[in-house]
Design a protein around this motif. Structure first.
Motif, PDB file in Angstrom:
ATOM      1  N   HIS A 125       3.614   5.839  -0.019  1.00 37.34           N
ATOM      2  CA  HIS A 125       3.427   5.798  -1.480  1.00 37.34           C
ATOM      3  C   HIS A 125       4.764   5.628  -2.199  1.00 37.34           C
ATOM      4  N   PHE A 127       8.067   4.099  -4.254  1.00 37.69           N
ATOM      5  CA  PHE A 127       8.381   3.455  -5.522  1.00 37.69           C
ATOM      6  C   PHE A 127       9.350   2.346  -5.207  1.00 37.69           C
ATOM      7  N   ASP A 130       8.276  -3.611  -7.080  1.00 36.11           N
ATOM      8  CA  ASP A 130       6.983  -4.000  -7.647  1.00 36.11           C
ATOM      9  C   ASP A 130       6.538  -3.048  -8.757  1.00 36.11           C
ATOM     10  N   ASN A 131       6.956  -1.797  -8.686  1.00 37.75           N
ATOM     11  CA  ASN A 131       6.578  -0.835  -9.724  1.00 37.75           C
ATOM     12  C   ASN A 131       7.222  -1.169 -11.065  1.00 37.75           C
TER      13      ASN A 131
END
Length: 133
Positions: A125, A127, A130-131
């Motif tokens: 998960h 970061f 793309d975030n």
């Protein structure tokens, strides 16, 4: 081992031999293969203001960026001792900057590859770039 994996192992092992680790005495080498097929290596470099220093993975990434590459597809990290020498948390995030969650990270000892992980296993998960799109 495949030819590509053997090349990563040899590059990481050569880098490990050049590590500067007078304080921990734990030499680490890393090599990465980019989407262009190039191999870049790095070693850990310690500092008297311990723990200030640079990890092997950070050195390999710096060499990659300097050469003009930006996409990592495979990494190999080598360290001595009986335990797995996986990338530290900061290096997992550094690798995420330039690789996808399915990027392979091979963990090796002097005898060869001990285990392989997908980056997503080591940094679930995460970061990443793309975030921020």
């Amino acid at each position: 081992m495949t030819t590509e994996l053997t090349a990563l192992f040899e590059a990481a092992k050569a880098a490990q031999a050049r590590a500067y680790a007078p304080y921990s005495r734990f030499q680490v080498g890393a090599a990465l293969r980019t989407a262009s097929g190039a191999v870049h290596a790095g070693c850990n470099v310690e500092n008297a203001a311990y723990p200030v220093g640079a990890c092997a993975e950070a050195g390999a990434l710096s060499a990659m960026v300097l050469a003009g590459d930006r996409a990592v597809v495979e990494v190999l990290v080598i360290g001595d001792g009986p335990e797995l020498c996986t990338p530290c948390g900061a290096c997992r995030q550094r690798l995420r900057e330039f690789g996808a969650s399915d990027m392979l990270i091979h963990v090796a000892g002097p005898e060869g590859v001990r285990r392989s992980f997908a980056l997503g296993e080591l940094l679930p998960h995460s970061f990443g770039p793309d975030n921020l799109s």
